[in-house]
Design an enzyme around this catalytic site. Structure first.
Site, short mmCIF file in Angstrom:
data_model
loop_
_atom_site.label_atom_id
_atom_site.label_comp_id
_atom_site.label_asym_id
_atom_site.label_seq_id
_atom_site.Cartn_x
_atom_site.Cartn_y
_atom_site.Cartn_z
N GLU A 334 0.84 -1.20 0.00
CA GLU A 334 0.00 0.00 0.00
C GLU A 334 0.87 1.25 0.00
OE1 GLU A 334 -4.08 0.03 2.07
OE2 GLU A 334 -2.82 1.21 3.43
N CYS A 335 0.80 2.04 -1.04
CA CYS A 335 1.49 3.32 -1.18
C CYS A 335 3.01 3.12 -1.10
CB CYS A 335 0.98 4.32 -0.16
SG CYS A 335 1.30 6.05 -0.65
#
Length: 454
Positions: A334-335
């Protein structure tokens, strides 16, 4: 059940000292009692300091990602066993999601969360450059919404004693008591950068010292007993229970969770849901530790661009992640996790699983996204809808890569279709942050995918 009483520390705008005061109050109260720390909105950084101050994990209350109906249960869950809760707001008191729909006006704002919980608001007023006008500001905020109760005010950045007294009288003439007057003090704030404050995980001992100074400041200049007298919460429903959200698998797979200064953006409910789904969660810091034996890997958000040289030098960890992926074991990135899986970040070699490059840019991408899963993955079914949050300065050289399909689709502000992220049979990588309490079945889905390799 009767909920733990609490107070909400809100402000007229960002930059007024709200985080310093809220964190200091948590720290000062924690010297007397058990404190539950909360932050309104999707922010990851402030809860890290809250956790240091309260000696209890900081949690988020986000009605946009998690829905209004989950706010009370998540509050009751996060404050269980505590004597008081302190909730820090986001931006100005009434600032929420920007939308064209009048039905969503103020969604996700501090005012909305405080109203949902029936929690009193203590308004931080930065009085630099004003005197009697402080009263007009407080009167306006106090009368703006009938369901939001401004129960007290804290004057911040007061100048001389006379300046402080004039501001106090102006505010108290509105009927709102002043519970603290803080002068202009240097060296109690946390350093900031392009995405906000420097994280507590990166500051280490300096963060602990900074939080202690914040608590000392609150004890010196705020009437803590008056704050305690104001604390209430009207929510009286059940608490959120991760074990009621998911069914555990029998295989008990080991899931490695990246952490430390690079990957510190993880919600507390994530590990709780992983455990409820039957996983054994093992945290590791890629800057200093090797990838533990595991059947699944989760790489949260954070600041890889600030540690890119150190991360690139950790070739043994990079090789272990490559082997994990080659073995067909699931990965949720995530990110910052997405950036680590790229070929390069700012020209430094990364894992190389996704065939494109990332770099810091000038443009900030920020906002909630109403997204739909375009293909099935180790987290989601095709067509599943989520509300997530995007917040990054980095950009990708290419939005596609060989062997991957886009993870998400949504509409931009101009109505144009957006395809974002990367999924394969075993990898889900995206810039989009999603609160796990809003999609618990995705966590169970990932644990099942990991259990297949147990």
């Amino acid at each position: 059940m009767v909920s733990v009483p609490g107070v909400c520390i809100a402000a007229t705008a960002s930059g007024t000292g709200k985080t310093t005061i809220a964190t200091g109050l948590m720290g000062a109260l924690a010297r007397r009692m058990r404190v539950a720390p909360f932050k309104v909105g999707p922010d990851y950084i402030d809860p890290g300091y809250h956790g240091l101050a309260a000696q209890r994990v900081g949690r988020n209350l986000d009605s946009v990602m998690c829905s209004r109906e989950r706010i009370g249960p998540l509050y009751a869950h996060g404050s269980a066993g505590c004597d008081i809760a302190v909730m820090e707001g986001v931006m100005g008191l009434f600032d929420g999601r920007i939308t064209d729909s009048p039905d969503d006006a103020g969604a996700g704002s501090t005012a909305e969360i405080a109203a949902l919980l029936g929690m009193p608001v203590i308004l931080v007023v930065d009085v630099r450059g004003m005197s009697q006008s402080a009263g007009a500001i407080v009167r306006g905020f106090a009368t703006h919404h009938p369901e939001v109760r401004i129960a007290g005010a804290i004057i911040n950045k007061a100048g001389t004693d006379r300046h402080a007294e004039v501001c106090r009288r102006a505010i108290e003439n509105t009927g709102v008591p002043v519970v603290g007057i803080i002068p202009r003090i240097d060296k109690v704030e946390v350093p900031s950068r392009h995405l906000g404050l420097v994280t507590a995980a990166e500051q280490g001992g300096a963060a602990v010292d900074a939080v202690a100074r914040m608590a000392d400041m609150i004890e010196s200049y705020v009437d803590i007993d008056a704050v305690l007298d104001l604390a209430t919460c009207h929510y009286d429903g059940p608490a959120w229970d991760p074990t009621a959200e998911v069914e555990p698998v029998a295989a008990a797979p080991r899931i490695a969770l990246a952490s430390g200064p690079v990957f510190s953006f993880a919600y507390a409910e994530h590990t709780e849901l992983l455990g409820a789904a039957g996983a054994q969660v093992v945290e590791f810091d890629p800057l200093h530790e090797e990838l533990p034996e595991c059947e699944g890997l989760i790489i949260p958000g954070g600041f890889p661009e600030e540690h890119v040289e150190e991360l690139a030098a950790r070739r043994s960890v990079t090789a272990a992640v490559q082997e994990h992926i080659a073995a067909g074991k699931p990965v949720h990135a995530e990110c910052a996790g997405l950036l680590w899986l790229l070929k390069t970040l700012d020209a430094h070699p990364m894992v190389g699983a996704i065939g494109t490059h990332g770099a810091m840019g000038r443009r900030l991408k920020l906002g909630y996204r109403e997204a739909v899963a375009l293909e099935p993955s180790v987290l989601y079914d095709a067509g599943q809808r989520v509300t997530g949050h995007e917040f990054h300065h980095t950009a990708l050289a290419e939005e596609t890569a060989t062997g991957f399909q886009p993870a998400w689709g949504w509409r931009g502000w101009d109505g144009a279709a957006v395809a974002e992220g990367f999924i394969s049979d075993t990898i889900h990588a995206s810039y989009l942050h999603v609160h796990p309490a809003s999609v618990p079945q995705s966590i169970a889905h990932f644990v099942r995918a990991a259990a297949a390799h147990r």
